[in-house]
Write a protein that holds these residues in place. Structure first.
Motif, PDB file in Angstrom:
ATOM      1  N   LYS A   3       0.840  -1.188   0.000  1.00 53.52           N
ATOM      2  CA  LYS A   3       0.000   0.000   0.000  1.00 53.52           C
ATOM      3  C   LYS A   3       0.880   1.245   0.000  1.00 53.52           C
ATOM      4  CE  LYS A   3      -2.058  -0.576   4.096  1.00 53.52           C
ATOM      5  NZ  LYS A   3      -2.828  -0.251   5.321  1.00 53.52           N
ATOM      6  N   LEU A   4       0.226   2.393  -0.087  1.00 58.23           N
ATOM      7  CA  LEU A   4       0.911   3.675   0.050  1.00 58.23           C
ATOM      8  C   LEU A   4       0.486   4.313   1.364  1.00 58.23           C
ATOM      9  CD1 LEU A   4       2.550   6.133  -1.068  1.00 58.23           C
ATOM     10  CD2 LEU A   4       0.375   6.958  -2.030  1.00 58.23           C
ATOM     11  N   TYR A   5       1.472   4.679   2.172  1.00 62.52           N
ATOM     12  CA  TYR A   5       1.214   5.411   3.404  1.00 62.52           C
ATOM     13  C   TYR A   5       1.558   6.888   3.184  1.00 62.52           C
ATOM     14  CZ  TYR A   5       1.047   1.007   6.094  1.00 62.52           C
ATOM     15  OH  TYR A   5       0.734  -0.234   6.586  1.00 62.52           O
ATOM     16  N   VAL A  28       8.124   0.152   6.152  1.00 64.59           N
ATOM     17  CA  VAL A  28       7.906   0.148   4.699  1.00 64.59           C
ATOM     18  C   VAL A  28       9.197  -0.206   3.959  1.00 64.59           C
ATOM     19  CG1 VAL A  28       6.007   1.814   4.795  1.00 64.59           C
ATOM     20  CG2 VAL A  28       8.378   2.634   4.525  1.00 64.59           C
ATOM     21  N   ASP A  29       9.030  -0.540   2.676  1.00 68.13           N
ATOM     22  CA  ASP A  29      10.202  -0.888   1.861  1.00 68.13           C
ATOM     23  C   ASP A  29      10.978   0.350   1.432  1.00 68.13           C
ATOM     24  OD1 ASP A  29       9.709  -3.737   1.775  1.00 68.13           O
ATOM     25  OD2 ASP A  29       8.022  -3.294   0.449  1.00 68.13           O
ATOM     26  N   THR A  50      15.370   3.036   6.569  1.00 67.14           N
ATOM     27  CA  THR A  50      14.662   2.682   5.332  1.00 67.14           C
ATOM     28  C   THR A  50      15.207   3.488   4.150  1.00 67.14           C
ATOM     29  OG1 THR A  50      12.686   2.297   6.671  1.00 67.14           O
ATOM     30  CG2 THR A  50      12.374   2.484   4.279  1.00 67.14           C
ATOM     31  N   PRO A  51      15.424   2.861   2.992  1.00 72.14           N
ATOM     32  CA  PRO A  51      15.927   3.591   1.822  1.00 72.14           C
ATOM     33  C   PRO A  51      14.965   4.688   1.382  1.00 72.14           C
ATOM     34  CG  PRO A  51      16.069   1.219   1.490  1.00 72.14           C
ATOM     35  CD  PRO A  51      15.268   1.422   2.727  1.00 72.14           C
ATOM     36  N   GLY A  74       4.171  -5.512  -5.196  1.00 74.64           N
ATOM     37  CA  GLY A  74       4.344  -6.003  -3.833  1.00 74.64           C
ATOM     38  C   GLY A  74       5.125  -5.120  -2.884  1.00 74.64           C
ATOM     39  N   GLU A  75       5.693  -4.024  -3.373  1.00 70.66           N
ATOM     40  CA  GLU A  75       6.464  -3.129  -2.503  1.00 70.66           C
ATOM     41  C   GLU A  75       5.534  -2.154  -1.766  1.00 70.66           C
ATOM     42  OE1 GLU A  75      10.763  -2.820  -4.712  1.00 70.66           O
ATOM     43  OE2 GLU A  75       9.170  -1.505  -5.433  1.00 70.66           O
TER      44      GLU A  75
END
Length: 223
Positions: A3-5, A28-29, A50-51, A74-75
């Protein structure tokens, strides 16, 4: 599920960062940041590794499609701006809309937004209000001010310090010198200040004492 946060960040005081925001940014990714240098300081302060990836007003049209595809694969991404809630006079709307149109879940966390404390602290009616953000710099400015001269709700504007005098002068011309208003600057920071009075009183004050820092102007609606 990917999802997008949308994650608000402090507008000045780092103590306004929420526990939930820190957790999400760690989980998150990738983090989409308006300015990776500015956000890098924030992430370092909260030990978030996190990157990051750059996502700002100059490249968002080009990057939205790619980000949507990556989330679909999937990210999970979090979007932050330099300060405050994403998409409020900052990048974020285009990506949010694209995600919704593509069936991607979007979750916006509650958090810091500059206009809310400025509005509440102004002492002006806040049961009904309109958020205008930044006025047009040139084209459309006069037309917008003419339209807003008839607005009966309390009005909220963002402004930079070097344009404050011009904007207050415009307000005096289109809304009247006696219209009540407030100017809040450096919200949540050490030198936070809110000045209240008529537009003319505020104009006189800031001509004598030039403002510094990000500014929120609250203007009374037409009676």
């Amino acid at each position: 599920m990917s999802k997008l946060y949308l994650v608000p960040t402090p507008i000045g005081n780092l103590e306004d960062m929420t526990f939930r925001a820190i957790r999400v940014l760690k989980e998150v990714d990738y983090i989409l940041a308006e300015d990776t240098r500015t956000s890098g300081k924030l992430l370092k302060h909260f030990d978030i590794a996190t990157p990051m990836q750059s996502h700002h007003m100059h490249n968002e049209h080009k990057t939205v499609e790619t980000i949507v595809k990556r989330i679909q694969s999937g990210e999970t991404f979090a979007l932050i701006s330099d300060a405050g809630t994403p998409a409020i006079s900052d990048p974020g709307f285009l990506l949010t809309r694209a995600c919704i149109q593509n069936g991607i879940e979007v979750e916006c966390l509650p958090g810091a937004t500059a206009f809310v404390p400025a509005l509440v602290n102004s002492g002006l009616p806040n049961d009904k209000f309109v958020f205008e953000g930044f006025l047009p710099v040139k084209k459309g400015r006069q037309t917008r001010l003419q339209f807003l001269a008839e607005e009966t709700r309390t009005m909220i504007f963002y402004e930079s310090p070097h344009k404050l005098i011009k904007t207050l002068t415009n307000f005096a011309e289109y809304f009247g010198e006696d219209r009540e208003a407030s100017v809040s600057r450096e919200l949540s920071k050490l030198f936070e200040e809110t000045k209240r009075g008529s537009i003319q009183e505020l104009l006189s004050y800031y001509i004598e004492k030039p403002a510094k820092g990000e500014i929120v102007i609250i203007v009374e609606g037409k009676k």
